[in-house]
Design an enzyme around this catalytic site. Structure first.
Site, PDB file in Angstrom:
ATOM      1  N   GLN A  11       0.823  -1.199   0.000  1.00  0.00           N
ATOM      2  CA  GLN A  11       0.000   0.000   0.000  1.00  0.00           C
ATOM      3  C   GLN A  11       0.864   1.258   0.000  1.00  0.00           C
ATOM      4  O   GLN A  11       1.894   1.317   0.670  1.00  0.00           O
ATOM      5  CB  GLN A  11      -0.917  -0.003   1.215  1.00  0.00           C
ATOM      6  CG  GLN A  11      -2.032   1.021   1.138  1.00  0.00           C
ATOM      7  CD  GLN A  11      -3.102   0.795   2.169  1.00  0.00           C
ATOM      8  OE1 GLN A  11      -3.249  -0.311   2.706  1.00  0.00           O
ATOM      9  NE2 GLN A  11      -3.862   1.824   2.486  1.00  0.00           N
ATOM     10  N   SER A  63       4.149  -6.185   2.842  1.00  0.00           N
ATOM     11  CA  SER A  63       2.838  -6.087   3.499  1.00  0.00           C
ATOM     12  C   SER A  63       1.764  -6.674   2.589  1.00  0.00           C
ATOM     13  O   SER A  63       1.746  -7.876   2.332  1.00  0.00           O
ATOM     14  CB  SER A  63       2.561  -4.639   3.888  1.00  0.00           C
ATOM     15  OG  SER A  63       1.405  -4.539   4.696  1.00  0.00           O
ATOM     16  N   LEU A  64       0.853  -5.851   2.061  1.00  0.00           N
ATOM     17  CA  LEU A  64      -0.150  -6.337   1.123  1.00  0.00           C
ATOM     18  C   LEU A  64       0.488  -7.160   0.010  1.00  0.00           C
ATOM     19  O   LEU A  64      -0.073  -8.167  -0.445  1.00  0.00           O
ATOM     20  CB  LEU A  64      -0.897  -5.142   0.504  1.00  0.00           C
ATOM     21  CG  LEU A  64      -1.548  -5.421  -0.849  1.00  0.00           C
ATOM     22  CD1 LEU A  64      -2.807  -6.224  -0.661  1.00  0.00           C
ATOM     23  CD2 LEU A  64      -1.779  -4.154  -1.623  1.00  0.00           C
ATOM     24  N   ARG A  76      -9.424  -7.525   4.293  1.00  0.00           N
ATOM     25  CA  ARG A  76      -8.281  -7.056   5.092  1.00  0.00           C
ATOM     26  C   ARG A  76      -8.288  -5.534   5.172  1.00  0.00           C
ATOM     27  O   ARG A  76      -8.100  -4.947   6.240  1.00  0.00           O
ATOM     28  CB  ARG A  76      -6.992  -7.560   4.470  1.00  0.00           C
ATOM     29  CG  ARG A  76      -5.691  -7.154   5.184  1.00  0.00           C
ATOM     30  CD  ARG A  76      -4.517  -7.722   4.402  1.00  0.00           C
ATOM     31  NE  ARG A  76      -3.228  -7.529   5.058  1.00  0.00           N
ATOM     32  CZ  ARG A  76      -2.369  -6.550   4.780  1.00  0.00           C
ATOM     33  NH1 ARG A  76      -2.693  -5.637   3.860  1.00  0.00           N
ATOM     34  NH2 ARG A  76      -1.203  -6.475   5.403  1.00  0.00           N
ATOM     35  N   HIS A  99       0.750  -2.482  11.126  1.00  0.00           N
ATOM     36  CA  HIS A  99       1.850  -3.317  11.631  1.00  0.00           C
ATOM     37  C   HIS A  99       2.246  -2.928  13.054  1.00  0.00           C
ATOM     38  O   HIS A  99       3.432  -2.833  13.386  1.00  0.00           O
ATOM     39  CB  HIS A  99       3.048  -3.263  10.672  1.00  0.00           C
ATOM     40  CG  HIS A  99       2.698  -3.750   9.297  1.00  0.00           C
ATOM     41  ND1 HIS A  99       2.408  -5.057   9.039  1.00  0.00           N
ATOM     42  CD2 HIS A  99       2.522  -3.071   8.124  1.00  0.00           C
ATOM     43  CE1 HIS A  99       2.101  -5.193   7.750  1.00  0.00           C
ATOM     44  NE2 HIS A  99       2.162  -4.001   7.188  1.00  0.00           N
ATOM     45  N   GLN A 147       1.290 -10.815  10.294  1.00  0.00           N
ATOM     46  CA  GLN A 147       1.910  -9.587   9.786  1.00  0.00           C
ATOM     47  C   GLN A 147       1.073  -8.346  10.077  1.00  0.00           C
ATOM     48  O   GLN A 147       1.589  -7.221  10.027  1.00  0.00           O
ATOM     49  CB  GLN A 147       2.212  -9.671   8.290  1.00  0.00           C
ATOM     50  CG  GLN A 147       1.014  -9.861   7.394  1.00  0.00           C
ATOM     51  CD  GLN A 147       1.145  -9.184   6.038  1.00  0.00           C
ATOM     52  OE1 GLN A 147       0.448  -8.236   5.824  1.00  0.00           O
ATOM     53  NE2 GLN A 147       1.994  -9.681   5.146  1.00  0.00           N
TER      54      GLN A 147
END
Length: 310
Positions: free
Chosen positions: A10, A90-91, A115, A201, A250
């Site tokens: 992102q 991440s994503l 999510r 996070h 995560q």
């Protein structure tokens, strides 16, 4: 040389993303249509026309970036040959698992849409923020977060360990503000507050974990065709249940990106290709994987250059 695929997270979204791909390449156009049909929304119209303030919403940005990344992947695969490993920021870890066959594209789309919704809800329930700290090493930033948390009584933790001298922190607004002040006092070259909708996070995302865990437990995951290096521990994931656990964990733990890339180099990665919008990961690789070639592909011209390069 072993090929390692990288997928952005992102922040890489932008209005117009993927439109040129869909105009020039039928498989890309079909990928965007599949995303719209799967989600039941005109995601591609939002990607191509905006408005930007809707595209940047977590629930929209995440499936948009995933879709763009997979459209590029489908076009690049024959040019690149077989990959040996992958990782995503991440994503982007979901995109990496689509590339490895752990997740189907439609399953991944539904999961990242949820999510994003869960993360947005967690951000509204307990507002937080993030900041980038440049010019200090990971240990120094860790110490700053611990001191700021002790002084303010708020949560603040390292969130993205992106590269030597580049760490993002995350937590309560008061905790992040105190950490920013300490970072400047202790010699940070630059401290930049990030435009985000929550403390990603960090423990402030705890509320989102339960819903994501339930979604991933019901999702059909398979064995990856090649290892996907997990954000949470920089270890290769080679089975479905480990993938599920890593993707849930995560949410509230730091992205150990620099360590992941170094682990891939140690495992034999001889060239990297970043697939999707932007060139952030290739930029980070100049510090994380010095001397190892890294190409970025997000549009038609990139794909043509990629074909020539490989």
């Amino acid at each position: 040389m072993s090929l390692a695929l990288l997928f952005p997270g992102q922040g890489a979204q932008h209005v117009g993303m993927g439109r040129a791909l869909a105009t020039e390449f039928r498989p890309a156009r079909q990928t965007f249509e599949e995303a719209d049909d799967t989600l039941g929304v005109r995601l591609t119209r939002l990607m191509w026309e905006g408005p930007e303030d809707e595209l940047v919403l977590t629930m929209n940005a995440q499936p948009a970036i995933l879709t763009h990344s997979i459209a590029v992947l489908r076009l690049a695969e024959r040019r690149l040959g077989p990959a040996s490993m992958a990782a995503g920021h991440s994503l982007g870890e979901y995109s990496a698992h689509v590339a490895a066959g752990t997740l189907g594209f439609a399953e991944a789309l539904r999961t990242v849409r949820l999510r994003g919704e869960l993360m947005g809800e967690a951000g509204r329930s307990r507002p937080g923020t993030m900041s980038a700290v440049l010019g200090l090493d990971d240990g120094e930033v860790q110490g700053i977060c611990e001191d700021a948390a002790a002084e303010s009584g708020a949560v603040v933790v390292p969130a993205n360990l992106n590269a030597p001298g580049q760490v993002a922190i995350s937590g309560d607004v008061d905790g992040v503000a105190r950490a920013e002040s300490l970072a400047r006092e202790r010699g940070a070259r630059r401290v930049v507050r990030l435009v985000v909708s929550g403390a990603f996070h960090s423990p402030l995302m705890q509320e989102a974990e339960e819903g994501l865990r339930a979604e991933l437990e019901s999702a059909e995951l398979g064995r990856p065709r090649f290892p996907v290096y997990a954000n949470v521990d920089a270890e290769p994931v080679c089975d479905a249940q480990t993938a599920r656990n890593a993707l849930v964990r995560q949410l509230t733990r730091p992205v150990r990106w620099s360590e992941s890339v170094r682990a891939m180099v140690a495992a034999g990665a001889g060239r990297f290709v970043e697939l999707g919008p932007g060139r952030v990961l290739a930029g980070l690789n100049r510090r994380n994987a010095r001397g190892v070639a890294c190409h970025s592909a997000g549009g038609p011209d990139d794909l043509r250059r990629l074909g020539a390069a490989v």
